[in-house]
Design a protein around this motif. Structure first.
Motif, short mmCIF file in Angstrom:
data_model
loop_
_atom_site.label_atom_id
_atom_site.label_comp_id
_atom_site.label_asym_id
_atom_site.label_seq_id
_atom_site.Cartn_x
_atom_site.Cartn_y
_atom_site.Cartn_z
N UNK A 25 30.60 1.47 -4.18
CA UNK A 25 31.21 2.11 -5.36
C UNK A 25 30.43 1.78 -6.62
N UNK A 26 29.98 0.53 -6.74
CA UNK A 26 29.22 0.12 -7.93
C UNK A 26 27.86 0.82 -7.98
N UNK A 27 27.21 0.96 -6.81
CA UNK A 27 25.93 1.65 -6.78
C UNK A 27 26.07 3.10 -7.21
N UNK A 28 27.15 3.74 -6.79
CA UNK A 28 27.39 5.14 -7.18
C UNK A 28 27.67 5.25 -8.67
N UNK A 29 28.47 4.31 -9.18
CA UNK A 29 28.86 4.37 -10.58
C UNK A 29 27.72 4.01 -11.54
N UNK A 30 26.93 3.00 -11.18
CA UNK A 30 25.89 2.47 -12.09
C UNK A 30 24.54 3.12 -11.88
N UNK A 31 24.18 3.33 -10.60
CA UNK A 31 22.87 3.89 -10.28
C UNK A 31 22.88 5.38 -9.99
N UNK A 76 24.87 -4.72 4.78
CA UNK A 76 26.33 -4.65 4.63
C UNK A 76 26.93 -3.50 5.44
N UNK A 77 26.21 -3.13 6.52
CA UNK A 77 26.75 -2.10 7.43
C UNK A 77 27.88 -2.69 8.26
N UNK A 78 28.90 -1.90 8.51
CA UNK A 78 30.09 -2.37 9.22
C UNK A 78 29.74 -2.81 10.64
N UNK A 79 30.03 -4.08 10.98
CA UNK A 79 29.79 -4.53 12.36
C UNK A 79 30.68 -3.77 13.34
N UNK A 80 30.20 -3.58 14.56
CA UNK A 80 30.96 -2.84 15.57
C UNK A 80 32.30 -3.50 15.86
N UNK A 133 38.53 -1.79 9.98
CA UNK A 133 38.31 -1.19 8.67
C UNK A 133 38.86 -2.03 7.53
N UNK A 134 39.61 -3.08 7.82
CA UNK A 134 40.11 -3.98 6.78
C UNK A 134 39.39 -5.32 6.83
N UNK A 135 38.23 -5.37 7.46
CA UNK A 135 37.50 -6.61 7.63
C UNK A 135 36.69 -7.01 6.41
N UNK A 136 36.05 -8.20 6.51
CA UNK A 136 35.32 -8.78 5.40
C UNK A 136 34.17 -7.87 4.94
N UNK A 137 33.31 -7.47 5.87
CA UNK A 137 32.14 -6.67 5.48
C UNK A 137 32.56 -5.30 4.96
N UNK A 138 33.62 -4.73 5.54
CA UNK A 138 34.10 -3.43 5.09
C UNK A 138 34.50 -3.47 3.63
N UNK A 139 35.28 -4.47 3.26
CA UNK A 139 35.73 -4.61 1.87
C UNK A 139 34.54 -4.92 0.96
N UNK A 145 34.41 -10.03 -7.12
CA UNK A 145 35.33 -8.90 -7.10
C UNK A 145 36.05 -8.78 -5.77
N UNK A 146 35.54 -9.45 -4.76
CA UNK A 146 36.14 -9.42 -3.43
C UNK A 146 37.51 -10.09 -3.41
N UNK A 147 37.73 -11.03 -4.34
CA UNK A 147 38.93 -11.86 -4.28
C UNK A 147 39.99 -11.41 -5.28
N UNK A 148 41.17 -11.13 -4.77
CA UNK A 148 42.30 -10.78 -5.63
C UNK A 148 42.64 -11.98 -6.51
N UNK A 149 42.96 -11.70 -7.75
CA UNK A 149 43.34 -12.77 -8.66
C UNK A 149 42.20 -13.32 -9.48
N UNK A 150 40.95 -13.01 -9.11
CA UNK A 150 39.80 -13.44 -9.90
C UNK A 150 39.61 -12.49 -11.08
N UNK A 151 39.17 -13.03 -12.20
CA UNK A 151 38.91 -12.22 -13.38
C UNK A 151 37.80 -11.21 -13.08
#
Length: 390
Positions: free
Chosen positions: A382-388, A361-365, A369-375, A301-307
């Motif tokens: 969001x998935x944990x909130x929605x599913x769990x 997956x905590x944001x590195x110092x 805010x647009x970095x890899x771990x942030x996304x 889900x991280x990658x745009x264009x993936x199903x």
């Protein structure tokens, strides 16, 4: 072109032959003195197993895909679509306990010397990967030679996506906390000098401490799904089919069904939409066939264009990742025979474990805010909130 044949070995013991048929298919025949199944779909009670068109799917799924397939075909001067031809050159060491070799007494093929072609060995999967070994704990990993053991698989970034290694390493680390370390493929990150790239190096769980081969079959093999055009066969099923395989073939079906259910929820939490049939396997253990550790875990889900639709259907339909909630999984759990109490216990346990894994997956110092771990973390949170609901 004359019809070809191959010797089939199981744990390096001759068990039968595989031949091409005049009609364009293949036939596997057990040797007269062999009395043990070598695969769930190749029952020894039937002495012959014929496939009408092309290579039988069990053997077809032993072969390479993607980058390694191109590499092996080029080096061996084999047509890339020739499944049997590739196995005759590279099938002496496949994933699992089954090997494919030219018939005894036939003229030996020209030796493969190019290290990145994995001489005499092969591994399936689209991603760029190699079988590797090393001489000692502090020695560098090297492409496995034709002889000796090859206890590791090295996976690399693709030319198109430069974060695959980082993504899968983070996904495995997070999943190991949530599911438990023994539930997830062991891995490390290492530089592979011959390839001149960083790799995710996975320890093979289909090999024992001394390199002994263990039976391992993925669900595409067990269901006899032909690879299909563009490798689409591994998507032609539902997660209920995986559960049915576990029910039928696992030595501990009730335990493994719960493990599978828990794992499927974790894949949704992490945004792994590519959990297809080849990503679920049964592994030989001291008690019989059991669900193997989880592997090939990637936040697609991280990658745009993936199903963003789950790879297999669930509850009889294809489901988009963003529409998945806890009720969908509860319905699925009941469908595969899990008691409500067990389902709710799994949900409660996952809520606890995802909180423990939050630090991974905590944001590195140093990251914006647009970095890899942030996304990555945003998708998981969001998935944990929605599913769990946590």
């Amino acid at each position: 072109m004359p019809l070809r044949a191959a010797d089939i070995l199981f744990k390096d013991r001759a068990v039968g032959t595989l031949i091409e048929t005049a009609s364009g298919g293949t036939r596997f025949s057990y040797a007269a003195d062999w009395a043990e199944d070598i695969a769930c779909c190749l029952s020894v009670t039937r002495r012959e197993h014929e496939w009408a068109q092309g290579l039988h799917p069990f053997f077809q799924h032993l072969g390479p895909e993607g980058w390694l397939r191109e590499q092996q075909a080029r080096v061996a001067h084999v047509v890339e679509e020739d499944d049997l031809g590739l196995l005759l050159r590279y099938g002496a060491d496949c994933i699992g306990a089954v090997s494919v070799k030219p018939p005894k007494g036939s003229e030996p093929p020209t030796a493969i010397t190019e290290a990145t072609a994995s001489p005499g060995r092969t591994v399936s999967g689209i991603q760029k990967k190699l079988l590797v070994s090393r001489a000692g704990p502090k020695k560098p990993f090297q492409p496995a030679a034709a002889d000796g053991i090859a206890p590791y698989i090295a996976k690399f970034n693709s030319e198109r996506i430069a974060t695959l290694v980082r993504n899968e390493a983070l996904s495995l680390r997070w999943s190991a906390i949530v599911l438990g370390a023994r539930e997830v493929n062991e891995f490390t990150l290492a530089f592979i000098p011959v390839i001149d790239e960083q790799a995710l190096v996975l320890k093979r769980f289909d090999r024992g401490p001394n390199g002994e081969k263990l039976r391992l079959e993925d669900c595409a093999q067990i269901l006899c799904k032909p690879r299909g055009q563009d490798y689409a066969g591994k998507y032609d099923a539902g997660y209920e089919d995986v559960a049915a395989i576990i029910n039928r073939h696992s030595a501990r079906p009730a335990i493994d069904l719960a493990r599978f259910f828990r794992r499927l929820i974790v894949f949704a939490l992490i945004g792994n939409c590519d959990a297809h049939l080849k990503n679920f396997s049964l592994l030989e253990t001291s008690t019989g066939l059991r669900l193997s550790p989880a592997y090939d875990i990637l936040n697609t889900a991280f990658y745009d264009g993936f199903d963003q639709t789950l790879a297999l259907s669930i509850n009889g339909r294809k489901v988009h990742l963003d529409t998945i909630d806890g009720d969908l999984f509860r319905d699925f759990g009941r469908e595969i025979g899990l008691p409500d109490r067990a389902i709710e216990q799994i949900f409660a346990d996952l809520r606890r474990q995802t909180k423990k894994a939050a630090s991974v997956i905590r944001l590195p110092d140093a990251e914006g805010f647009d970095g890899f771990v942030t996304r990555y973390a945003e998708i998981v949170s969001n998935a944990c909130l929605r599913i769990l609901g946590a």
